[in-house]
Write a protein that holds these residues in place. Structure first.
Motif, PDB file in Angstrom:
ATOM      1  N   UNK A  12       0.860  -1.272  -0.068  1.00  0.00           N
ATOM      2  CA  UNK A  12       0.133  -0.075   0.093  1.00  0.00           C
ATOM      3  C   UNK A  12       0.866   1.330   0.043  1.00  0.00           C
ATOM      4  N   UNK A  13       1.761   1.269   0.746  1.00  0.00           N
ATOM      5  CA  UNK A  13       2.661   2.630   0.974  1.00  0.00           C
ATOM      6  C   UNK A  13       3.473   2.970  -0.656  1.00  0.00           C
ATOM      7  N   UNK A  14       3.996   1.657  -1.109  1.00  0.00           N
ATOM      8  CA  UNK A  14       4.643   1.881  -2.345  1.00  0.00           C
ATOM      9  C   UNK A  14       3.720   2.132  -3.633  1.00  0.00           C
ATOM     10  N   UNK A  15       2.461   1.774  -3.336  1.00  0.00           N
ATOM     11  CA  UNK A  15       1.269   2.168  -4.429  1.00  0.00           C
ATOM     12  C   UNK A  15       0.930   3.555  -4.126  1.00  0.00           C
ATOM     13  N   UNK A  16       0.847   3.998  -2.946  1.00  0.00           N
ATOM     14  CA  UNK A  16       0.565   5.392  -2.936  1.00  0.00           C
ATOM     15  C   UNK A  16       1.712   6.332  -3.385  1.00  0.00           C
ATOM     16  N   UNK A  17       2.785   6.220  -3.196  1.00  0.00           N
ATOM     17  CA  UNK A  17       4.054   6.740  -3.602  1.00  0.00           C
ATOM     18  C   UNK A  17       4.176   6.739  -4.898  1.00  0.00           C
ATOM     19  N   UNK A  18       3.912   5.644  -5.618  1.00  0.00           N
ATOM     20  CA  UNK A  18       3.896   5.629  -7.086  1.00  0.00           C
ATOM     21  C   UNK A  18       2.919   6.621  -7.733  1.00  0.00           C
ATOM     22  N   UNK A  19       1.799   6.518  -6.982  1.00  0.00           N
ATOM     23  CA  UNK A  19       0.514   7.226  -7.740  1.00  0.00           C
ATOM     24  C   UNK A  19       0.960   8.949  -7.338  1.00  0.00           C
ATOM     25  N   UNK A  20       1.637   9.102  -6.407  1.00  0.00           N
ATOM     26  CA  UNK A  20       1.835  10.573  -6.409  1.00  0.00           C
ATOM     27  C   UNK A  20       2.824  10.931  -7.311  1.00  0.00           C
ATOM     28  N   UNK A  21       3.976  10.232  -7.577  1.00  0.00           N
ATOM     29  CA  UNK A  21       4.955  10.381  -8.412  1.00  0.00           C
ATOM     30  C   UNK A  21       4.286  10.724  -9.814  1.00  0.00           C
ATOM     31  N   UNK A  22       3.547   9.755 -10.383  1.00  0.00           N
ATOM     32  CA  UNK A  22       2.759   9.840 -11.670  1.00  0.00           C
ATOM     33  C   UNK A  22       1.972  10.911 -11.792  1.00  0.00           C
ATOM     34  N   UNK A  23       1.228  11.301 -10.546  1.00  0.00           N
ATOM     35  CA  UNK A  23       0.346  12.435 -10.600  1.00  0.00           C
ATOM     36  C   UNK A  23       1.020  13.943 -10.629  1.00  0.00           C
TER      37      UNK A  23
END
Length: 66
Positions: A12-23
């Protein structure tokens, strides 16, 4: 009540960071296009900035061309 996870406790934290970077990348690209720059010019600018950030003497673009 157990904690609810979207995928798993560790992913979950890895997913959240990757979504933030892409955004952030999408927003930067959109703002640069509004200024009249192409996507390629934006990528080249990012490469120069990361080369300066990590203390490289030469921009990343020139290092690849050699």
């Amino acid at each position: 009540m157990p904690a609810a996870y979207l995928i798993s406790r560790t992913i979950d934290p890895i997913f959240a960071v990757s979504v933030g970077v892409v955004a952030a990348a999408v927003r930067i690209n959109r703002e640069e296009k509004e200024k009249g720059k192409t996507t390629q010019e934006t990528i080249e600018s990012l490469k120069r900035r990361t080369a300066m950030l990590f203390g490289s003497d030469q921009p990343a673009i020139k290092a690849v061309e050699k």
